[in-house]
Motif scaffolding. Sequence first.
Motif: not given
Length: 277
Positions: A234, A237-238, A242-243, A245, A260
């Motif tokens: 991850g 994203a970190e 932001t998340r 996909v 996302d």
Amino acid sequence: MALEIDDVGVVAGGRAILAKVSARIEPGAMVAVIGPNGAGKSTLVKAISGERRPAFGRVRLHGHDVSALAPADLAMQRAVLPQATTIAFPFTVFEIVGLGLRQRAGMDAAARRQEVQRALGAVDLEGFGERLYQRLSGGEQQRVQLARVLCQIGEPVKDGRAKLLILDEPTSSLDVRHQIAVLSIARRFADDGGIVVAVLHDLNLAMSFADRLMVLEGGRLVADQEPEELLEGGLLAETFGTRMVILRPPGWARPAVLPDFPRLHHGRSGEAADISQ
């Protein structure tokens, strides 16, 4: 023979804006430098290019400290496309691109013209030679500067040594077709034995064209991996806050990355809007 970045740090205003970055990039590789705004990406490529001397650590190209090389020697071994270039005088496109040939001796006027025309053709600007640079769009100006850089660097390998092509946000002003075209030029340069380091903001372009992704955050190198490896955790994203996909469309050589997006809400009803169509 390679590009070696050895514990490179840069200090500005008493603050470390780049801290102990190390990497080794072999000939034939294209590496994308990614990370959020202010992560130190442009600072790193300036240190790699020799434009900015590190406060500590060294950058070596084929064993030679780039900070110690004479400018003329360095210009024959590496070329840099900066984020932006300001031209105050009314030069033509041909004159701007021709500036890249100043260090390449032994070329007569006809050979120089042919080389400039070849570079303009490579960036989809055939017939633009007599136009004034200031009258071009931002994307056209960016491609003119890339043509200049291509004239400077020439062939990816000379006398058995790979040359270095550095691109700092080369697609920032370009439409999708020309983004792909410009990075295809960089990819071919690496495939033909050169070394490419490119700062990119578009994660999908970075995933699609680069062999490795160097991820910077807060001036530190937090990852240096192949695209597929980087997606397993991850970290993206970190790093970007932001998340993400991850999409793996059938037939695609590499996955796609999308933020996302949160669903939009109607102000009165509070029902989620369907934005999938």
